[in-house]
Enzyme design. Structure first.
Site, PDB file in Angstrom:
ATOM      1  N   ASP A  74      55.250  11.628  32.507  1.00 29.51           N
ATOM      2  CA  ASP A  74      55.065  11.985  33.909  1.00 29.51           C
ATOM      3  C   ASP A  74      54.189  13.228  33.983  1.00 29.51           C
ATOM      4  O   ASP A  74      53.927  13.871  32.966  1.00 29.51           O
ATOM      5  CB  ASP A  74      56.399  12.164  34.640  1.00 29.51           C
ATOM      6  CG  ASP A  74      57.232  13.330  34.134  1.00 29.51           C
ATOM      7  OD1 ASP A  74      57.024  13.754  32.979  1.00 29.51           O
ATOM      8  OD2 ASP A  74      58.082  13.826  34.882  1.00 29.51           O
ATOM      9  N   TYR A 110      52.586  17.009  34.558  1.00 31.33           N
ATOM     10  CA  TYR A 110      53.089  18.364  34.348  1.00 31.33           C
ATOM     11  C   TYR A 110      53.775  18.857  35.624  1.00 31.33           C
ATOM     12  O   TYR A 110      53.311  18.590  36.730  1.00 31.33           O
ATOM     13  CB  TYR A 110      51.942  19.310  34.001  1.00 31.33           C
ATOM     14  CG  TYR A 110      51.218  18.994  32.715  1.00 31.33           C
ATOM     15  CD1 TYR A 110      51.904  18.916  31.502  1.00 31.33           C
ATOM     16  CD2 TYR A 110      49.840  18.797  32.698  1.00 31.33           C
ATOM     17  CE1 TYR A 110      51.228  18.637  30.314  1.00 31.33           C
ATOM     18  CE2 TYR A 110      49.163  18.526  31.519  1.00 31.33           C
ATOM     19  CZ  TYR A 110      49.860  18.444  30.329  1.00 31.33           C
ATOM     20  OH  TYR A 110      49.190  18.168  29.157  1.00 31.33           O
ATOM     21  N   PHE A 149      47.984  14.337  30.651  1.00 31.03           N
ATOM     22  CA  PHE A 149      47.770  15.404  29.670  1.00 31.03           C
ATOM     23  C   PHE A 149      46.660  16.390  30.038  1.00 31.03           C
ATOM     24  O   PHE A 149      46.593  17.473  29.479  1.00 31.03           O
ATOM     25  CB  PHE A 149      47.514  14.832  28.260  1.00 31.03           C
ATOM     26  CG  PHE A 149      48.660  14.059  27.709  1.00 31.03           C
ATOM     27  CD1 PHE A 149      49.788  14.696  27.219  1.00 31.03           C
ATOM     28  CD2 PHE A 149      48.643  12.670  27.707  1.00 31.03           C
ATOM     29  CE1 PHE A 149      50.877  13.983  26.741  1.00 31.03           C
ATOM     30  CE2 PHE A 149      49.728  11.942  27.219  1.00 31.03           C
ATOM     31  CZ  PHE A 149      50.846  12.603  26.731  1.00 31.03           C
ATOM     32  N   HIS A 208      56.258  11.385  21.778  1.00 38.33           N
ATOM     33  CA  HIS A 208      55.487  12.163  22.746  1.00 38.33           C
ATOM     34  C   HIS A 208      55.036  13.474  22.088  1.00 38.33           C
ATOM     35  O   HIS A 208      55.754  14.026  21.241  1.00 38.33           O
ATOM     36  CB  HIS A 208      56.378  12.446  23.963  1.00 38.33           C
ATOM     37  CG  HIS A 208      55.643  12.963  25.140  1.00 38.33           C
ATOM     38  ND1 HIS A 208      55.347  14.303  25.298  1.00 38.33           N
ATOM     39  CD2 HIS A 208      55.144  12.346  26.241  1.00 38.33           C
ATOM     40  CE1 HIS A 208      54.700  14.483  26.431  1.00 38.33           C
ATOM     41  NE2 HIS A 208      54.564  13.304  27.018  1.00 38.33           N
TER      42      HIS A 208
END
Length: 276
Positions: free
Chosen positions: A109, A111, A122, A237
């Site tokens: 999801d 930031y 990202f 992740h």
């Protein structure tokens, strides 16, 4: 298979009656980031421009019950005073048609810190401090490809050259990781990923974390049904909480080089674009 082988449509006004799961009004009293911090202003897909090739898929989704529930829940949280990021949830779809995606990076999801999320998984805008997940991503990219460490956190150069930077959930509330994981975005991101698998003749799918890996079977089924090549690469992740953990640590996974080599083996003259 290939395993190593804006919408501009206006949604209907009606909204479901029962939304109890998202009725918490406490966000209205929570500390708010400064007013100048970019955030979602309205839950209106007409405000979220995308590449025209996505219009049919998005129009059908927003007209569906699932789409209406999602929009109603977003509006409810905004009305309760929640600060939601990013300001453009569908920005990842603005650059690329499904058939032109060569690498799909799938995260979890956006930031949840002020000024970080910009609608590309990202990526952060130039001048924004690198979040820990992005620092780990860059460390692995540098290790794997021998590339220089980028000077900022923008991944726009990748988005411009065939990399779809998608999260499984496309909004989040300030300071609350995964706060919209159950809001309804998964239905839409399933459709987006399936559309890439249906249309892209060769695509490497970088699935980082359990949320992303949950779409592996969907990708394989749609790519196989349309005789498209798909390489699925799975690892933890890049978050510091999981990047070094087994059984498949992100650090040292080699996904960047593997994706590039595989695409070239499929007759795609593609290399990772340089970052600033």
């Amino acid at each position: 298979m290939g395993r190593p082988k804006g919408s501009k449509n206006k949604p209907r006004a009606a909204a479901p009656a029962s939304l109890d799961l998202f009725d918490a009004p406490e966000a209205a009293h929570a500390p708010q980031p400064p007013a100048h911090v970019p955030r979602l202003q309205r839950a209106d897909p007409a405000d979220w421009p995308v590449h025209p090739a996505w219009d049919a898929l998005l129009g059908a989704f927003w007209a569906s019950d699932d789409g209406q529930v999602l929009l109603a829940r977003l509006r409810q949280r905004l009305d309760a005073g929640a600060c939601i990021y990013p300001p453009q949830p569908l920005r990842a779809l603005a650059q690329l048609a499904p058939r032109d995606v060569r690498v799909l990076i799938l995260g979890q999801d956006p930031y949840h810190g002020p000024g970080q999320a910009e609608g590309l998984a990202f990526s952060v805008a130039p001048g924004v401090k690198l979040p820990p997940s992005l620092r780990n991503l860059f460390k692995e990219w540098q290790r794997d490809l021998g590339a220089p460490m980028p000077l900022n956190g923008s991944l726009m150069a990748w988005a411009d050259q065939g990399v779809l930077l998608l999260n499984t959930s496309l909004t989040v509330e300030d300071g609350q990781a995964a706060s919209h994981a159950q809001l309804g975005w998964q239905v839409l991101t399933d459709r987006i990923v399936a559309e890439v698998a249906r249309q892209s003749p060769a695509c490497a799918y970088l699935l980082w974390g359990a949320h992303a890996q949950g779409k592996a079977a969907l990708i394989e089924a749609h790519a196989r049904a349309h005789a498209n090549a798909a390489l699925l690469l799975q690892a933890n992740h890049p978050s510091p909480l999981s990047a070094l953990r087994g059984p498949t640590p992100f650090m040292g996974c080699g996904h960047f080089g593997a994706a590039q080599a595989w695409l070239q083996s499929q007759g795609q003259p593609w290399t990772w674009p340089r970052l600033a």
